[in-house]
Design an enzyme around this catalytic site. Structure first.
Site: not given
Length: 346
Positions: A147, A247, A318
């Site tokens: 992230s 992602e 995620h």
């Protein structure tokens, strides 16, 4: 993804996937890799080694990291929480200075063999330029996270070529291991496998939208929004001859389209060895503002002129099926009619 579709290296030994080989992509990747210094591989961990936990982005409480500590200690490692665990400055794990100092101390501490970021959120970009990596380059260690920690993965790739681990963090460890489902357990155990030096190998089901072929190159990538935000900076990711994985979560389709246009216009898609598309949790369009295209439509529009393999729905992102990947390590990607195989080469 169902666990039966995820196979580790022993399960995959000897397996083959019918493919349409991409020989030019393989040749280009080999040339790109041979023309530059390979990233350093930090020493793999042994029982008794120490892992530090720090909060370079969002805050976390001491209680919230206990499951992670207990699990990593059960693997035979020692765990040392940093000063920022329990600190809070609004959304951050302490002030910028606190987070910088905690991370810097861990980079410079020779007794630590790995640094696990406690959680993502936002904040790494606010301290990345203050960090001094001179000692770290001399004695590299594994930096773990995803992230917002994509900032670190990209910064290392661009400036101090050292491999790192893109994986779940402390806030993803289950409170009760015995009650965690097999998929959640397997994703956490993939961190242990990566840290211990096991060659990572993944197999996923086929997608009708995949573009088949084979490719080899350094694996780079992470959160798409974060990669886009680093464009033009000292942390801008180098994708030439590499396998790029992306992602994202909580973004509108038009925003995802804009991010991929950024990659394309910045030349980040033109010389790839391959593209791996992980999980994308899309924010629903506002009524009357429908974008009219899917993530697959968006991606294929941007790469239609290129010939490298592309795969979708890879288990990274995620989501629960977010497996550990070694950034900066050479991998081979095979996209075939019976599925996708990504395996660490060396």
């Amino acid at each position: 993804m169902n666990r039966k579709h995820f196979l580790r290296s022993l399960t995959l030994a000897g397996a083959s996937l019918p493919v349409i080989p991409s020989i030019p992509a393989l040749a280009a990747a080999e040339q790109a890799v041979s023309s530059e210094a390979l990233p350093a591989i930090p020493p793999y961990l042994k029982p008794g080694d120490t892992i530090g936990i720090t909060c370079p982005a969002g805050y976390i409480t001491p209680d919230s990291i206990k499951p992670a500590i207990q699990q990593m200690e059960s693997w035979g490692y020692k765990v040392r929480p940093g000063k920022t665990v329990g600190m809070r400055d609004f959304t951050f794990g302490g002030r910028d200075q606190d987070r910088f100092q905690d991370f810097q101390e861990m980079l410079d501490d020779p007794s630590l063999k790995a640094i696990m970021c406690a959680r993502g959120g936002y904040g790494m970009v606010r301290i990345i330029d203050q960090l001094n990596f001179s000692g770290f380059v001399q004695q590299p260690k594994w930096i773990i996270g995803f992230s917002d920690i994509t900032v670190m993965h990209c910064h290392l790739s661009a400036n101090y070529p050292v491999a790192s681990i893109h994986s779940k963090m402390c806030n993803s460890f289950p409170d009760d291991w015995s009650k965690a489902d097999p998929l959640q357990q397997d994703t956490i155990l993939s961190i242990r496998r990566a840290l211990s030096g096991e060659k990572m190998e993944y197999k996923t089901p086929p997608s009708a939208f995949n573009r088949m072929g084979m490719a080899e190159g350094l694996l780079v990538g992470g959160n798409l929004k974060t990669i886009e935000s680093l464009s033009g900076s000292a942390s801008s990711i180098n994708t030439k001859g590499r396998i790029l994985f992306v992602e994202d979560t909580g973004e509108y389709l038009y925003s995802i389209d804009r991010m991929f246009w950024n990659l394309k216009r910045a030349g980040k898609l033109s010389d790839l060895a391959a593209l791996v598309v992980g999980g994308f949790k899309v924010k629903p369009d506002d009524p009357g503002e429908e974008f009219g295209r899917t993530v697959i439509d968006i991606v294929m529009e941007k790469v239609k002129e290129f010939k490298y393999p592309v795969c979708f729905d890879f288990p990274v992102g995620h989501q629960k099926n977010n497996f550990a990947l070694k950034c900066g390590v050479i991998h081979q990607l095979t996209v075939g009619t019976e599925g996708v195989e990504l395996k660490e080469k060396r």
